[in-house]
Design a protein around this motif. Structure first.
Motif, PDB file in Angstrom:
ATOM      1  N   LYS A   1     -20.388-101.365  31.843  1.00 41.48           N
ATOM      2  CA  LYS A   1     -21.548-100.511  31.568  1.00 41.48           C
ATOM      3  C   LYS A   1     -22.844-101.268  31.872  1.00 41.48           C
ATOM      4  O   LYS A   1     -23.095-101.605  33.025  1.00 41.48           O
ATOM      5  N   ASN A   2     -23.676-101.559  30.853  1.00 44.37           N
ATOM      6  CA  ASN A   2     -24.959-102.228  31.128  1.00 44.37           C
ATOM      7  C   ASN A   2     -24.898-103.748  30.981  1.00 44.37           C
ATOM      8  O   ASN A   2     -25.920-104.422  30.984  1.00 44.37           O
ATOM      9  N   ILE A   3     -23.674-104.295  30.884  1.00 46.98           N
ATOM     10  CA  ILE A   3     -23.497-105.759  30.795  1.00 46.98           C
ATOM     11  C   ILE A   3     -22.989-106.273  32.133  1.00 46.98           C
ATOM     12  O   ILE A   3     -22.012-105.758  32.670  1.00 46.98           O
TER      13      ILE A   3
ATOM     14  N   LYS B   1     -28.054-107.208  21.899  1.00 45.75           N
ATOM     15  CA  LYS B   1     -28.792-106.046  21.371  1.00 45.75           C
ATOM     16  C   LYS B   1     -27.977-104.748  21.453  1.00 45.75           C
ATOM     17  O   LYS B   1     -26.861-104.688  20.956  1.00 45.75           O
ATOM     18  N   THR B   2     -28.517-103.721  22.107  1.00 47.83           N
ATOM     19  CA  THR B   2     -27.838-102.416  22.105  1.00 47.83           C
ATOM     20  C   THR B   2     -26.434-102.493  22.713  1.00 47.83           C
ATOM     21  O   THR B   2     -25.545-101.721  22.348  1.00 47.83           O
ATOM     22  N   ALA B   3     -26.233-103.433  23.636  1.00 48.28           N
ATOM     23  CA  ALA B   3     -24.911-103.598  24.252  1.00 48.28           C
ATOM     24  C   ALA B   3     -23.891-104.139  23.263  1.00 48.28           C
ATOM     25  O   ALA B   3     -22.687-104.101  23.519  1.00 48.28           O
TER      26      ALA B   3
ATOM     27  N   VAL C   1     -28.205-107.908  30.493  1.00 43.97           N
ATOM     28  CA  VAL C   1     -28.063-106.621  29.817  1.00 43.97           C
ATOM     29  C   VAL C   1     -29.254-105.771  30.228  1.00 43.97           C
ATOM     30  O   VAL C   1     -30.410-106.177  30.042  1.00 43.97           O
ATOM     31  N   ASP C   2     -28.967-104.602  30.814  1.00 41.23           N
ATOM     32  CA  ASP C   2     -30.031-103.745  31.359  1.00 41.23           C
ATOM     33  C   ASP C   2     -30.941-104.528  32.304  1.00 41.23           C
ATOM     34  O   ASP C   2     -32.170-104.410  32.261  1.00 41.23           O
ATOM     35  N   ASP C   3     -30.312-105.365  33.138  1.00 38.19           N
ATOM     36  CA  ASP C   3     -31.000-106.165  34.174  1.00 38.19           C
ATOM     37  C   ASP C   3     -31.885-107.280  33.623  1.00 38.19           C
ATOM     38  O   ASP C   3     -32.614-107.927  34.374  1.00 38.19           O
ATOM     39  N   GLU C   4     -31.812-107.543  32.327  1.00 40.61           N
ATOM     40  CA  GLU C   4     -32.563-108.653  31.732  1.00 40.61           C
ATOM     41  C   GLU C   4     -31.585-109.745  31.315  1.00 40.61           C
ATOM     42  O   GLU C   4     -30.562-109.467  30.694  1.00 40.61           O
TER      43      GLU C   4
ATOM     44  N   HIS D   1     -20.816-102.161  22.294  1.00 42.02           N
ATOM     45  CA  HIS D   1     -19.618-102.108  23.145  1.00 42.02           C
ATOM     46  C   HIS D   1     -18.481-102.962  22.584  1.00 42.02           C
ATOM     47  O   HIS D   1     -17.329-102.786  22.963  1.00 42.02           O
TER      48      HIS D   1
END
Length: 225
Positions: free
Chosen positions: A135-137, A207-209, A148-151, A212
């Motif tokens: 996902k975003n990882i 964080k939000t990840a 995470v989310d490109d950061e 998961h």
């Protein structure tokens, strides 16, 4: 830019032969006689590959290889062991410890260059495949970085390894004992608490990840459904 090869060899004639063959094939080369000289150089620059003789003064090549594979910045450097016929069994031992190939003296320069190029091709292909995504990882194994989310997210070495293990095994429940064995290499009475603390810290950092990473009560953890 030409790839850099480190040669660790105390026989001057052999070291010069290896250097000549590799430089003629457009590699950059630096040579050393002892392990401590190699590690001094590694502190300044990481090579594309190391040619490592087994029989060396002060510290043998097997011990040097063991140190390389146990040290995070150096553990993925391709290593070709160089051995005399009489110590070929040590080269096999080196393969078991993580060497990428070995070559037996005496050898031809064309064979040497071919072996070096073959190992570099294999390792470069592996590097391209060392991206793990859920996902975003995103885990970039070649750079040892997590996004995470490109950061970019700063993790400790163990947190990084735990996250990678979970993502590689996405959808599979990993027990605490299994995580402990895979990341720490052993199990002990307080192991479950160690894993829980690292998971808790990992969730906060991503964080939000962190959502998961699922807790499977009384069993362990997993990433994914």
């Amino acid at each position: 830019m030409n790839k850099l090869i480190y040669i660790v060899e105390d026989d001057t004639a052999i070291k010069e032969l290896e250097s000549y063959a590799l430089m003629n094939s457009e590699f950059c080369v630096e040579g050393f006689e002892r392990g401590r000289e190699l590690f001094d150089a590694l502190n300044k620059k990481i090579p594309a590959l190391i040619l490592l003789d087994i029989m060396l003064p002060d510290e043998d090549g097997i011990h040097i290889l063991k140190k390389l594979r146990a040290t995070t910045p150096y553990k993925d450097i391709p290593v070709i062991m160089v051995t005399a016929k009489t110590t070929e069994i040590d080269a096999v031992k080196g393969l078991d410890m993580g060497a990428d190939d070995y070559i037996t003296k005496p050898f031809g320069v064309m064979e040497l260059v071919s072996r070096v190029k073959a190992v570099l091709r294999r390792t470069q292909k592996a590097e391209k495949e060392q991206i793990f995504v859920y996902k975003n990882i995103v885990i970039d194994e070649a750079q040892h970085k997590v996004f995470v989310d490109d950061e970019e997210v700063e993790l400790t070495y163990k947190e990084y390894e735990v996250l990678k293990l979970l993502i590689i095994n996405k959808g599979i429940v990993l027990t605490r004992d299994k995580i402990m064995e895979a990341i720490w290499g052993y199990d002990f009475e307080q192991g479950n608490r160690t894993v829980d603390v690292h998971i808790q810290s990992l969730r906060k950092k991503i964080k939000t990840a962190g959502n998961h990473i699922k807790t499977i009560r009384n069993v362990g953890y997993k990433v994914g459904d």
